[in-house]
Structures are given as structure tokens and as C-alpha cells.
Enzyme design. Sequence first.
Site, PDB file in Angstrom:
ATOM      1  N   GLU A  33       5.785 -36.137  34.207  1.00 15.82           N
ATOM      2  CA  GLU A  33       4.829 -35.043  34.362  1.00 15.82           C
ATOM      3  C   GLU A  33       3.414 -35.499  34.049  1.00 15.82           C
ATOM      4  OE1 GLU A  33       3.067 -32.015  35.462  1.00 15.82           O
ATOM      5  OE2 GLU A  33       5.260 -31.884  35.544  1.00 15.82           O
ATOM      6  N   ASP A  54       0.276 -35.664  36.753  1.00 20.60           N
ATOM      7  CA  ASP A  54      -0.944 -34.880  36.571  1.00 20.60           C
ATOM      8  C   ASP A  54      -2.184 -35.758  36.589  1.00 20.60           C
ATOM      9  OD1 ASP A  54       0.523 -32.575  36.366  1.00 20.60           O
ATOM     10  OD2 ASP A  54       0.387 -32.409  34.196  1.00 20.60           O
ATOM     11  N   SER A  73       4.084 -28.524  39.801  1.00 20.13           N
ATOM     12  CA  SER A  73       3.370 -29.459  38.923  1.00 20.13           C
ATOM     13  C   SER A  73       2.484 -30.384  39.743  1.00 20.13           C
ATOM     14  CB  SER A  73       4.367 -30.294  38.124  1.00 20.13           C
ATOM     15  OG  SER A  73       4.930 -29.556  37.080  1.00 20.13           O
ATOM     16  N   ILE A 106      -1.740 -19.480  54.662  1.00 22.61           N
ATOM     17  CA  ILE A 106      -0.402 -20.011  54.957  1.00 22.61           C
ATOM     18  C   ILE A 106       0.457 -18.839  55.405  1.00 22.61           C
ATOM     19  CG2 ILE A 106       1.552 -21.331  54.078  1.00 22.61           C
ATOM     20  CD1 ILE A 106      -1.148 -22.840  54.049  1.00 22.61           C
ATOM     21  N   GLY A 154      -2.863 -13.296  55.123  1.00 22.95           N
ATOM     22  CA  GLY A 154      -3.455 -12.726  53.929  1.00 22.95           C
ATOM     23  C   GLY A 154      -2.691 -13.141  52.694  1.00 22.95           C
ATOM     24  N   ASP A 173       0.059 -13.351  49.794  1.00 19.74           N
ATOM     25  CA  ASP A 173       1.495 -13.123  49.643  1.00 19.74           C
ATOM     26  C   ASP A 173       1.953 -13.783  48.353  1.00 19.74           C
ATOM     27  OD1 ASP A 173       2.476 -15.990  50.294  1.00 19.74           O
ATOM     28  OD2 ASP A 173       1.309 -15.480  52.082  1.00 19.74           O
TER      29      ASP A 173
END
Length: 597
Positions: free
Chosen positions: A306, A310, A516, A559, A577, A579
Site C-alpha cells: 500500500e 501510494d 487505493s 463515466i 451525471g 452516480d
Amino acid sequence: MLWHFLSILVATPLGLTSPVSPRWSDLQVKHSWPNVPRNWHCEGPAPEGTTIDLRIGLKPHREDALVEALHEVSDPAHEKYGAHLSKAQVAALVAPHPDTVDLVHAWLDHHGVPASSVSPSHSGDWLTVSSVPIDQADALLGASYQVYRHAETNETLLRTVGYSLPAALHAHVAVVAPTTYFGGPRAWRRTSHLTPNGRILPDGDAHIQAEIAKLQARPGSLATVPSSCGSTITPSCLRALYNTSTYTPAATSKNTLGIAGYLGQFAIHTDLKTFLTKFRSDAAAANFTVVKVNGGEDNQNDPGIEANLDIQYAESISFPTPNIYYSTGGSPPFTPDDNTPTNTNEPYLDWLDFILAQTTIPQTISTSYGDDEQTVPLDYAQSVCTLFAQLGAQGVSVLFSSGDSGVGSDCVSNDGSNRSMFIPNFPATCPFVTAVGGTTGVNPEKAASLSSGGFSNYFARPSYQSTVVPSFISSIGTQFSGLFNTTGRGFPDISAQAENFQIVVSGRTEGVAGTSCASPTAAAVISLLNDFLISQGKPPLGFLNPLLYSTGTAGLNDITSGSNPGCNTKGFTAVKGWDPVTGLGTLDFGKLQAIVG
């Protein structure tokens, strides 16, 4: 207009008139679980001599003052937009009433807590009470602290399944911790392996860079990203996809990007160098700064997937912007034979307490961790969310991964009713952070099925969502009726790529997936926008959502396909729009640069 963020539950008004002689024995429940939280098992009382550090969150004198100020400095239509507050100004807004402070100190004194063990935070809104014996903590809080062990992780904590406060304190104290928060932030990373159609690029992405270079030579052609990016994501793909390739940061002496890390996850300097050499050779000399928070460490022999993910993507997209990795510790898991058996281990509070005390804070911060909202005590969630609002008021953009379980995995309520429900994630549901969902594929992008999204059961819908969220709910009619809260804060707010990411761990190239991946990607793009603004002598963006849901919408790529299945349903569907799968869409740096500039 204020952003309504209070709990859907009825809040007790703040009373500032205290009884002359409070009845400290008149205890009323502050929070309790109907059962021991799932997967945790009681191992009995803590051994003799055990102590605990308690944090007491005090309610502010003016309950809505911080929210009002955040609204003013974050709404592009307001005359105070961008006039972010100083640390001292925020402290004044969140300060408790003197009656609150006096009453809490009187309560502690009644129980024999020495004044020397009580210390206030920089804003005075939190008190830390050090080294409280467990029997004294039980008496203070009407609690029964026990040692609990997690069945899967073997983690051991000192917690209570319920706690109470004297009736006279309920209007003055927001939360006491650690008490009933059994969890801890977990990384939103669904897998450390490539998805079946993914591939590893051990020698870098020279062919992808070459394809992008050809496209860049033809103006406007980057509307089509190389098809190879549909199965393998590298920094080159993301820089092309989100239109940052041609921007060179110019305010690197002032602008910084922060990554919050937890759970003993360490970002490795040599892995970053290998990653950049392979995937962004012009940045191969870049590095990052590690800041240790509350006992955090920096073990360069223990790479965290992780942490590496990042920092590698934040650095490669934002280069040469300085990056800071916050290694947040907290007390280690409780073990009965510790020589100093104090157990705090409240990572969100540890990090927030540290960062809010700093003179200089990164303008953009990404966090890829979270919990199922229902596993976080309501009082704790509200208090932590307010601390994120303090960051926003000071001009900090705070982004969180939305989660990797679609509309939910363990889809049963934990309030004792065992009803079926979608499970939202915290802190993504906090209305003062920007939640980032996941996409996949190119030409066009679509929703990644792992992308968590839905509606909070703790926080009401903020006014910046007052148009788009009701429109979505209306469009689905009675579908999923009873499985989600139709008046809750919707999440995510935006999205970014979340599958087939190439990273380097212990010198080897691996593939990962999850939101992530999405949060540091989006944060790096926002950091570039902040760089642009600062280089023009303008303030940074600060809290993003009021901008994103208004004038900023034109700078997003909507999207409109894909869904986020879970809870034995197909989940929500991405539509035109907003979602609850991909939010408002993905970021287009060039368009947003023109909007904010």
C-alpha cells in the site's frame, strides 16, 4: 446556505448552563454495541496495573461556526472563496465554552484524576488524559474495559462494548476514545495480484511512452489514450488519460503533497527509485520525506504494498512536487505483559491531532484506508469528520479512497436487527472529504466493479449534492428499496483508474488493484492544480466538493457505464451525471486548470 452534515439521528442541542452540583453518578449511555463487534472475542479483563490514555472531544461553543466558515471559503460563488483560515482562526471557531472546560475538569477532579495528567490540544477542543488506571477509566465512563482479540488478524485491543457519561456532560462532550471503536483503518486494496487480463512490465513502459509521444505530436489526439493502457496502467497512461503530461510544476518551494500511512506500512526509497527509473526516467532522482507520527516507524527493510503504491504514483504524477509520507503509529496492539501497558491505538485521531498542530500542512493529502461505516461508533465518526473540516477550512484538499467492495460485502446491519443493507464506508462518507471511486479501461473509461459507493447512514446529504443525488435516486425508482438511506450523503465524489497498476515492491514489478490506486492518482492531479494556482499567486483549492459539484463539473470526464455489484445484487450503475459508483467522473487537468485559473 450551510452544508447540513449532522447525523441523521436527532442531535442533542448544546446546553451551556451547567447544574450547580452535577450528579456525577447519573450516568447515561453515550455509545454501546448490542453485541461484541464481529470477529472480536473477549479474553477477559486487563492485567493489574494496566493504564490507558483517554481523549475527550469537547463540543464547540458555536456548533455551526466551523461549517459556516468552511462554506464561505470553499464555495466558488461566495465572496470569501479562497480566503482560507489560519490555524488560530480555526482554533477560535472550535474552542469549547469555558463552562464546558470547567465542567469536564470538575468531573475528572471528582474521580481523582490529577490535573497534571490532563493536557489540551492546540485548539482546546480535545483533552488528553494520560495513564488512567483501568479501574478509574471504568468508573469515569461506566465502562468495562476488557482485552479483545480479532479472530482473523490476531490483533489485540483494550476496549469496552459500551460507555456512559453523567447526564450533565452529554451536551458538552462529543466523544471519548478509545472506547467502543474496535476497528482500525484497513487499506482499500482488493488484491496484490494482476487481474487475469493484466500483465507485468518489468522493463518499463517505453512502448507506451512512444505511443503517447506520437499522439502528443498530433494536437488534440490525446482524446484517445493508447489501447495498451486498458490492460496495464503506468504513470504514462495516467498522465495522458488525465491530461497532465505537458504541465511542469512551478511552485515546488511552496506546494506539497501528503500521503497518510497506517498499519506499519513503509514506503521504500529504493523501490521508488527503481519504479521511477522504469516508468518515469526524467524523475528518477526524485525522493520523498518520511514524517513519523505517534510512534510511527520507517523500516526500509519491510516494504508495504500500500505504501509503495501510494508514494510511487503520487510522486510520478506530481513530480517534481515534494511528497511527504506520514508513517502513523499509535500504540502497538495491546499485549498483557507490556512493561507499559497503555493502549491508545486510535490512528485517525493520532494523525489528525498531529497534522492539525503543524504550522505548515500539505495543500493536498491522500488516504487509501477506511472502515465499514457501521463499525465506527457514531460519536467517533462525527468527531473525526469535524477534524477533516478543520483541514478544509485551512485550505487543505483531503481525498479518501471510497473502498473496494461495491455496495457492500458483509451486508447485514450490526445494530441488533440483522436487516439486509448496503454498507457505506467511512471516512469516505464524511461530507468534508473528497471520496474517490474506481474506473478501468480506456476509450472510454468505465466503472470498476470493485468501486465502493452508496449513501451514508450517519451523515445527511450536504447541500452541494442537493440537485444531483436526488436526481439519481429518482431515476432508479424503487430499485434496492430499503437497502440504502435515501437522505444520506452520497459517495464517491469523483473517480480515477483502479485496476492493473504496475508498482515495484522489493525491486520486483507487481500488479495491484483497488481504489487505493485511485486516491493518490486523483490527489496528484489536484496537487498539480494547486501548484498552478500557487504559482499564479492564488490560494490553493482547499475543500474540493463545492467546486466539483458546481463550476468544476465541466472539467470532469463523465463515466456512464459499469456498475458496483455487492450484497447479492448488481449494485448501482454508472449513468450520465453523478452516480454512486464513479461520482461525477474523472479529472481532466487541462479543463480544470482553465476553470480555476
